[in-house]
Design a protein around this motif. Structure first.
Motif, PDB file in Angstrom:
ATOM      1  N   UNK A 407       0.995  -1.317  -0.027  1.00 56.16           N
ATOM      2  CA  UNK A 407      -0.048  -0.082   0.103  1.00 56.16           C
ATOM      3  C   UNK A 407       0.888   1.274  -0.258  1.00 56.16           C
ATOM      4  N   UNK A 410       2.271   1.709  -3.434  1.00 55.43           N
ATOM      5  CA  UNK A 410       1.161   2.125  -4.440  1.00 55.43           C
ATOM      6  C   UNK A 410       1.317   3.701  -4.141  1.00 55.43           C
ATOM      7  N   UNK A 413       4.470   5.389  -5.752  1.00 57.02           N
ATOM      8  CA  UNK A 413       4.532   5.218  -7.134  1.00 57.02           C
ATOM      9  C   UNK A 413       3.482   6.502  -8.058  1.00 57.02           C
ATOM     10  N   UNK A 414       2.470   6.428  -7.197  1.00 50.98           N
ATOM     11  CA  UNK A 414       1.188   7.240  -7.662  1.00 50.98           C
ATOM     12  C   UNK A 414       1.648   8.811  -7.500  1.00 50.98           C
TER      13      UNK A 414
END
Lengths: 598, 301
Positions: A407, A410, A413-414
Motif C-alpha cells: 500500500x 502504491x 508510485x502514484x
C-alpha cells in the motif's frame, strides 16, 4: 591471508590519499575513487571465489564470503552513482575517502575472527557513518549526532556483551566459541551483542536513526550504509550469533520473533503516513529488518535461509529504491511527495527501476522479495509444527506487513510517477529528461538483479550464496516453481497481447481524461499522500500516530529526556553561590562524621 | 512442459476458466434479474458483450503513462490465469508436482489483479480514477488482514500443510476443515473477504458507478475494458474455488454454485458501504471473528 589484508590496506591508504589530492581536480578524485572501488569489488570477488580461509585473526567461511561480495558490489555501484550525484556537494573529497574507508572497514568487520578486531572494524564504521551524514552540511548535524549516540551507545553494550562472552568461553576467536544459553549470564551476553546488531540493522526499538538519516543525509549515503551495508553487517552478526557462537533456547528464539514481528508492522504503519519519500523509504528500511530477524528467530534451516536471503534481497532493492529516489530528487530538487507527480513520462528508466524494486519489496511474485518472504513464512509454519502459538501471530504480522508495504509503495508510485504534479513543480522543458547513464545504470543493474534473484532463486542465489552457508537440510514445505511460473506469466502476457491484436487496437484515439464532462483544472489532483487519511483517522490508530509524531516511541528522545532530567537536578544544585556549596560541604561532613563516630 | 502449456492455456487454465467465468457472470446477471423481477439475459449474453467490446474504439487519456496503461490489464489477466491453473491442478491431479503452488503463493497471485488495476488506473492521471485507486488500496488493506488470519486456520488444523493438494488429501481423510467450528467461522469470514476481493456490492466503493463513474475503470474502453472484465469474471471462478479447496475438501460443481449464489444474493440485498465503514467492518468485526476462529483452531475445536 594476503588476499584478505590487501584490499583492507589499500582502502585505508587510498582513502587517505584522496585527502592529499587538491580539491580543484574533481575529475581525478572521482576517477581515482571509482578505480579503487572497482578494485575492491574485484578483490571481494576473489575472496568469494577462494576456499575458506582460517587465520588466527581473520577468517572467511561460507557465510562471511558472500557478505564480502555484497560489500564490494554495493560499494562499486554507489561510487559510480555518486560521480554525478555528489558533484553539487562542497565536501565531495572527504565523501569519497569516507566511502572508500567504509568499504575497507566493512570487509575487515566481515572477515574478522578475533573479537577485538571485529569490534574495531565495527566501531570504525559507526564513525564513518557519522562523518558521511555530516557531508550534507549543518542541517544534518542533529541527525548525525543522534545516529552516533545510538550506534555508539549500542556498541558499548555490545562490547560489554563480548566481554561476558570472553568471561564464559575464555577465548577471543569467534570460531572457537560455542555457548549454550542456559543461564542468565549467557542470555545477557547474547542480548547485549544482539542490541548492537539490532541498532546497526535498525530493528526496533533502536531504529529511530534510520528515518532521520534517510531524510537529512545525502541519498547516496543512505543507499550505501543504512540500506545495504549496515543491513548486511548487522544481520551477518546476528546470523553468526544464532548459527555459530550461541546455542539458543526457545525463549531467546521467541524474543527474536517478537522483535521481528513488531518491527515489521510498527515501522510500516509509520511509513504509510509519510509525506517525504526519503523518510518513507527510511521507515521501510526498518520494517524489512523485521523479516530478517523473524527468519533467524524461527531457528530452523528454511527460516534462517529465508532471513539471510531476505537480507541480500533487501540490500538490492532498497539500494535501488534510494538510488532511483536520488535521481528524482536530483532532477526535481524536492523529495516532497505532495508536489511531485507524472514523472513516468519524463524519467522512464527511473520509473522502471522504481517499479521493479517496489514490486520486489512488496513481495509481488515472481520478484526476489516474494521468494525470501515466502521462505520466512515457511520457516514460521515449520516452527508451528513443533507446537506453540507465537508463530501464528508472527505469520499474520509478516503477511499483513507485506500488504501494508504494498500500500505505501502504491502511494509512492502514484505520487511520484503516475499522478499529476503540482503546477509549480511540473517539469519544464529543461528538466524534461532522464538522468545521465551513470545514475540510472546502477539502479538498472540492481533492478535486473531483483528479477534474476527472484526468477532463478533456486539456481543462483540459494545455490551459491545461502545453502553453502548453512547446515544441511534445507527442505521446502510449499511449492513455488519460480522459473516455470514466470515463464507462464510471460506467456499469459503474450496471450493478452494476442487478444489486443485481435481486437481493434489500431483504432486508438487520444482524449482528455473524462470526469463527467467537466473541464479538468490544474488543482484537480490527488497526489497520493492523502490515500490513507481514512486509516489514520481510525480512533485507536489516531492516538498512536499522534504519540509517534511526538516521538514518544523514540528511544533517543526518551533517553534525552531522562538525561536532561538528571541534568536539571544538578543544574539546580550548581547555582554558583559559594555559601550554598559550603552548606553542602558542612552537611556532608556532619553525615560523614556521624557515620564514622557511631 | 507441453502438458503444462496445455494446462495453462486451455484446460484448466485460460480458456476453461474464462468460459466458466463468463457463464458465472451470466448466472450472476440472471439471478440478479430474478431478484429484481426481471427476465434477465440469455446465456450467451456475456460472450456477445466480449465480442462487442473488442470491436469498439480504444481511447487513451492524454498525459497518461501509456505503456503502464496498456500493460496493466494484461498483468492482471496473466496472474489470474496462473492462479486458477494452480488451484485447478491441485483439485484434478492430486499427485501433481512441479507445476503447483501453495496457499501463500496463490494468496499473493490473487492480489496481483487488484494491483495491476490500481497501477493502470493511477497511470491515467484522472482525478476520479485516483479516488478509485485510493479506495481500492484501502479496501485491499481492509480485507487482507482477516483473510490472512483465516488462512491460518487450515494450516493449524492440518498441523502445517501448505500445498493445496496436501490440504485436499488431508481433508478427504479427516473431513473438511469446514466441518469444525473454527473452520466454519473462518469460512464465514472468508465469504465476506471474497465479496470484497471481487469488488462487488457492498464493497464496490472503488468503482462506484453512480459516484465516481467506475473509478478505477473510468478511462478503459474497448478491448482493454474487455480484458479487465474478463479478469474479474475469472476471479469469480478462482476465488470461490480457492476457498472450496482450502476449507471444503476440494471442488465439486454444487459447492461452487452454492458459493456463487451466496455472492449474488449478498450483492443484491445490500447497499454500498463507504470506504471507512468497510475498513472498520473488516478490521473490527471480521478480524475479531477471524481471531476467534484461530483461537478455536489452536484449541483443537
Amino acid at each position: 591471508m594476503q588476499t584478505l589484508l590487501q584490499p583492507i590496506l589499500i582502502s585505508a591508504l587510498a582513502g587517505s590519499f584522496i585527502f592529499l589530492i587538491p580539491k580543484r581536480f574533481r575529475r581525478i578524485i572521482e576517477t581515482f575513487s571509482l578505480l579503487v572501488a572497482l578494485y575492491l569489488f574485484v578483490a571481494s570477488i576473489k575472496i568469494f571465489a577462494q576456499s575458506p580461509i582460517n587465520e588466527k585473526f581473520l577468517y572467511v567461511d561460507n557465510l562471511s564470503r558472500f557478505i564480502v561480495l555484497g560489500i564490494g558490489f554495493f560499494g562499486c555501484l554507489v561510487t559510480l552513482y555518486s560521480v554525478r550525484f555528489m558533484a553539487s556537494y562542497k565536501e565531495y573529497r572527504s565523501y569519497y575517502s569516507y566511502i572508500i574507508w567504509t568499504i575497507g572497514g566493512s570487509i575487515l568487520t566481515a572477515v574478522s575472527n578475533n573479537i577485538v578486531v571485529f569490534l574495531a572494524g565495527w566501531g570504525f564504521l559507526g564513525l564513518t557513518l557519522y562523518l558521511l551524514i555530516n557531508i550534507a552540511g549543518p542541517r544534518s548535524a542533529g541527525t548525525s549526532k543522534k545516529t552516533f549516540i545510538i550506534i555508539g551507545g549500542s556498541d558499548a553494550l555490545m562490547i560489554m556483551g563480548f566481554g561476558i562472552v570472553w568471561l564464559i568461553a575464555g577465548s577471543l576467536n569467534l570460531s572457537d566459541i560455542k555457548i549454550a544459553i542456559d543461564n542468565s549470564l549467557s542470555f545477557w551476553a547474547f542480548l547485549l551483542i544482539a542490541i548492537g546488531a539490532f541498532a546497526k540493522a535498525g530493528a526496533m526499538p533502536f531504529h529511530t536513526w534510520i528515518p532521520d538519516t534517510a531524510e537529512d543525509a545525502p541519498i547516496t549515503v543512505t543507499a550505501f550504509l543504512p540500506a545495504s551495508l549496515d543491513k548486511l553487517l548487522g544481520i551477518y552478526l546476528l546470523a553468526r550469533l544464532v548459527l555459530n557462537v550461541f546455542i539458543l533456547d526457545s525463549f531467546t528464539y521467541a524474543l527474536l520473533m517478537v522483535v521481528g514481528a513488531v518491527t515489521i508492522v510498527a515501522a510500516v504503519m509509520m511509513a504509510l503516513i509519510q509525506h517525504d519519500f526519503k523518510r518513507l523509504l527510511g521507515y521501510h528500511a526498518v520494517s524489512q529488518v523485521g523479516y530478517m530477524v523473524l527468519g533467524l528467530g524461527t531457528g530452523n534451516i528454511i527460516g534462517i535461509a529465508g532471513g539471510l536471503f531476505h537480507m541480500i534481497n533487501h540490500a538490492i532493492y532498497k539500494c535501488c529504491l534510494f538510488l532511483s529516489g536520488g535521481s528524482v530528487e536530483y532532477k526535481t530538487k524536492t523529495s516532497d511527495l505532495d508536489s511531485l507527480g507524472g514523472l513516468a513520462k519524463t524519467m522512464p528508466m527511473t520509473f522502471f527501476t522504481t517499479l521493479i524494486a517496489s514490486f520486489a519489496i512488496s513481495g509481488v511474485p515472481p520478484f526476489n522479495g516474494f521468494f525470501s518472504k515466502w521462505m520466512v513464512y515457511q520457516g514460521l509454519v515449520e516452527r508451528g509444527r513443533s507446537g506453540g502459538t507465537l508463530w501464528v501471530f508472527c505469520i499474520i504480522a509478516a503477511m499483513f506487513g507485506s500488504g501494508l508495504t504494498l500500500a505505501s509503495f502504491i502511494k509512492l508510485i502514484h505520487a511520484m510517477f503516475l499522478g499529476k504534479a503540482k503546477d509549480e513543480t511540473r517539469p519544464t522543458p529543461a528538466t524534461r529528461n532522464e538522468v545521465s547513464w551513470s545514475m540510472w545504470l546502477p539502479a538498472l543493474i540492481l533492478a535486473t538483479l531483483c528479477i534474476i534473484f527472484g526468477v532463478f532463486a533456486y539456481i543462483i542465489p540459494l545455490k551459491y550464496f545461502i545453502v553453502p552457508a548453512l547446515p544441511e537440510g534445507l527442505t521446502f514445505i510449499g511449492t513455488w516453481p519460480s522459473l516455470k511460473a514466470t515463464l507462464f506469466l510471460i506467456i499469459g502476457l503474450g496471450v493478452g497481447l494476442l487478444i489486443y491484436v485481435a481486437g481493434n487496437i489500431r483504432g486508438i484515439r487520444e482524449t482528455s481524461p473524462y470526469i463527467g464532462g467537466e473541464e479538468i483544472e490544474g488543482d484537480m489532483r490527488l497526489s497520493g499522500t492523502e490515500f490513507y487519511d481514512t486509516i489514520k483517522n481510525i480512533s485507536i490508530l489516531k492516538s498512536i500516530y499522534a504519540k509517534a509524531e511526538r516521538k514518544v516511541f523514540d528511544i533517543y528522545d526518551q533517553g534525552k529526556r531522562l538525561v536532561f532530567f538528571f541534568i536539571r537536578i544538578f543544574q539546580y544544585l550548581h547555582n554558583g553561590v559559594l555559601p550554598t556549596y559550603l552548606v553542602w560541604c558542612l552537611l556532608g561532613m556532619i553525615v560523614f562524621l556521624f557515620a564514622i563516630v557511631r | 512442459m507441453l502438458k503444462n502449456l496445455f494446462n495453462f492455456l486451455v484446460f484448466p487454465g485460460f480458456l476453461f476458466t474464462a468460459t466458466l467465468g463468463l457463464v458465472a457472470s451470466w448466472i450472476d446477471r440472471k439471478v440478479t434479474a430474478r431478484v429484481q423481477w426481471r427476465v434477465g439475459p440469455p446465456w450467451y449474453q456475456p460472450f456477445i458483450d466480449m465480442v462487442k467490446l473488442s470491436i469498439k474504439e480504444i481511447t487513451i487519456p492524454k498525459n497518461s503513462s501509456k505503456i503502464m496503461f496498456l500493460i496493466s490489464p494484461l498483468l492482471g489477466l496473466s496472474a489470474v490465469i496462473l492462479a486458477s491453473t494452480f488451484i485447478w491442478l491441485a483439485n484434478i491431479e492430486l499427485g501433481a508436482t512441479g507445476f503447483t503452488g501453495d496457499i501463500i503463493v496463490v494468496l499473493y497471485l490473487l492480489t496481483l489483479p487488484a494491483i495491476a488495476l490500481i497501477l493502470g488506473a493511477s497511470s491515467t492521471g484522472n482525478p476520479l480514477a485516483s479516488v478509485g485507486v485510493s479506495r481500492e488500496i484501502k479496501l485491499i488493506l481492509a480485507y487482507e488482514l482477516p483473510f490472512i488470519i483465516i488462512l491460518c486456520v487450515p494450516i493449524i488444523k492440518s498441523s502445517g500443510l501448505l500445498r493445496l493438494q496436501d490440504l485436499i488429501q488431508y481433508q478427504t481423510v479427516n473431513g473438511a476443515i469446514l466441518s469444525n467450528l473454527s473452520g466454519l467461522l473462518a469460512f464465514l469470514v472468508a465469504i465476506f473477504c471474497m465479496q470484497a476481493k471481487l469488488g462487488l456490492v457492498p464493497f464496490d466503493a472503488g468503482e462506484a458507478e453512480t459516484e465516481i463513474m467506475a473509478g478505477t475503470y473510468i478511462e478503459y474502453s474497448g478491448i482493454l475494458l474487455a480484458i479487465l472484465k474478463l479478469t474479474k469474471f475469472m476471479m469469480m471462478v478462482a476465488l470461490p474455488l480457492f476457498l472450496i479447496t482450502v476449507f471444503w475438501a476440494g471442488f465439486s460443481i454444487w459447492k461452487y454454485v452454492v458459493l456463487l449464489v451466496i455472492i449474488v444474493l449478498i450483492r443484491n440485498t445490500n447497499p454500498r458501504v463507504r470506504i471507512d465503514q468497510a475498513v472498520r467492518f473488516f478490521w473490527g468485526k471480521m478480524t475479531a471473528l477471524a481471531l476467534i476462529a484461530v483461537f478455536l483452531a489452536i484449541l483443537g475445536k
